[in-house]
Write a protein that holds these residues in place. Structure first.
Motif, PDB file in Angstrom:
ATOM      1  N   GLN A 178      83.854   6.814  12.419  1.00  0.00           N
ATOM      2  CA  GLN A 178      84.433   5.780  12.029  1.00  0.00           C
ATOM      3  C   GLN A 178      85.706   6.280  11.334  1.00  0.00           C
ATOM      4  N   THR A 216      77.010   2.711  -0.305  1.00  0.00           N
ATOM      5  CA  THR A 216      76.107   2.757   0.875  1.00  0.00           C
ATOM      6  C   THR A 216      74.976   1.742   0.981  1.00  0.00           C
ATOM      7  N   GLY A 260      73.236   3.975   6.266  1.00  0.00           N
ATOM      8  CA  GLY A 260      73.780   2.837   6.606  1.00  0.00           C
ATOM      9  C   GLY A 260      75.375   2.670   6.397  1.00  0.00           C
ATOM     10  N   TRP A 261      76.147   3.332   5.880  1.00  0.00           N
ATOM     11  CA  TRP A 261      77.510   3.354   5.743  1.00  0.00           C
ATOM     12  C   TRP A 261      78.211   3.079   6.940  1.00  0.00           C
ATOM     13  N   THR A 262      77.964   3.351   8.210  1.00  0.00           N
ATOM     14  CA  THR A 262      78.769   3.044   9.284  1.00  0.00           C
ATOM     15  C   THR A 262      78.808   2.027   9.845  1.00  0.00           C
ATOM     16  N   SER A 263      77.679   1.292   9.538  1.00  0.00           N
ATOM     17  CA  SER A 263      77.281  -0.028   9.922  1.00  0.00           C
ATOM     18  C   SER A 263      78.404  -1.282   9.223  1.00  0.00           C
ATOM     19  N   ILE A 264      79.039  -0.845   8.081  1.00  0.00           N
ATOM     20  CA  ILE A 264      79.715  -1.728   7.565  1.00  0.00           C
ATOM     21  C   ILE A 264      81.139  -0.941   7.248  1.00  0.00           C
ATOM     22  N   SER A 265      80.902   0.223   6.857  1.00  0.00           N
ATOM     23  CA  SER A 265      82.270   1.085   6.559  1.00  0.00           C
ATOM     24  C   SER A 265      83.283   0.806   5.497  1.00  0.00           C
TER      25      SER A 265
END
Length: 256
Positions: A151, A211, A247-252
């Protein structure tokens, strides 16, 4: 008597004077492995190896040096064989982060980032693979990528490029190394609380907010995933990249 999942295994871990690399070394030795612990800083190397040996009784051999230097990489492989009889695991954890705006990024900075992050990882994998093949033992290779290789992140174009490259390298080496029983995978950590990130007094607060699981990772979170990928539990896993980011890359969301 030494016991554990990694009994009779021998690993090289680069960039392991502190943080994630150190925790990987500590957990490997706790599970029975012998480890070549590398860091570019001699004092960090000596202190880290000393701590592990105090805990685990001499199964950690510290080697200070540049993990991007081909001659030094070969010396680490030779030391693993000399000190512990073989090499079965190579973890290319050493890397550098040089933030900078794309429009003003310098050739010197780009060269330094690519030399360490890509070159050091590539040639450690090469040297380790040659040793695995000579031993006819198979082996495990692990690259340390990053969520920035998945990302986009402001001011990290060069760093992100190198981390994405490591994911592709893991995938590509499946073609050449699988016939020898060698697996190659990558980890992509997100925000992690280490000695380096702790220098920013707002780091934990910011990344706890960003996060989804409510906190940044600890080195142990990343190390446990690393141990899985270099263990027999993952003997049929190769060419993959495991993202560990709460889970950060799910919402970034960006910290900026």
């Amino acid at each position: 008597m030494i016991s554990g999942e990694f009994q009779n295994q021998v690993a090289i871990v680069t960039g392991a004077g502190q943080g994630i690399g150190f925790e990987i070394c500590r957990q490997l030795t706790r599970q029975g492995a012998s480890v070549i612990l590398n860091d570019v800083d001699p004092e960090l190397t000596a202190n880290a190896a000393g701590k592990i040996n105090q805990e685990q009784g001499g199964r950690c051999y510290g080697m200070a040096g540049n993990a991007a230097d081909l001659n030094f990489i070969q010396e680490m492989v030779a030391a693993a064989v000399r000190e512990f009889g073989q090499l079965t695991i190579a973890i290319a954890n050493a890397g550098i982060t040089l933030f900078g705006d794309f429009l003003t990024y310098t050739p010197e900075a780009l060269h330094k980032v690519t030399e360490t992050n890509i070159g050091g990882s590539f040639f450690l994998a090469q040297a380790a693979s040659r040793q695995f093949i000579a031993q006819q033992s198979g082996g495990r290779i692990l690259f340390m990528s990053s969520v920035t290789g998945v990302q986009a992140h402001k001011n990290l174009a060069a760093y992100a490029m190198t981390k994405a490259a490591l994911q592709m390298l893991a995938k590509n080496l499946v073609i050449e190394l699988s016939p020898f029983g060698i697996t190659v995978n990558a980890l992509a950590p997100g925000a992690t609380l280490t000695e380096r990130t702790a220098q920013d007094e707002d780091y934990e607060k910011i990344w706890s907010r960003l996060t989804p699981l409510g906190r940044p990772a600890t080195p142990a979170d990343i190390a446990q995933a690393a141990l899985f990928l270099v263990s027999d539990k993952a003997r049929h896993v190769t060419g993959q990249c495991l993202v560990i980011d709460g889970g950060w890359t799910s919402i970034s969301p960006s910290p900026y």
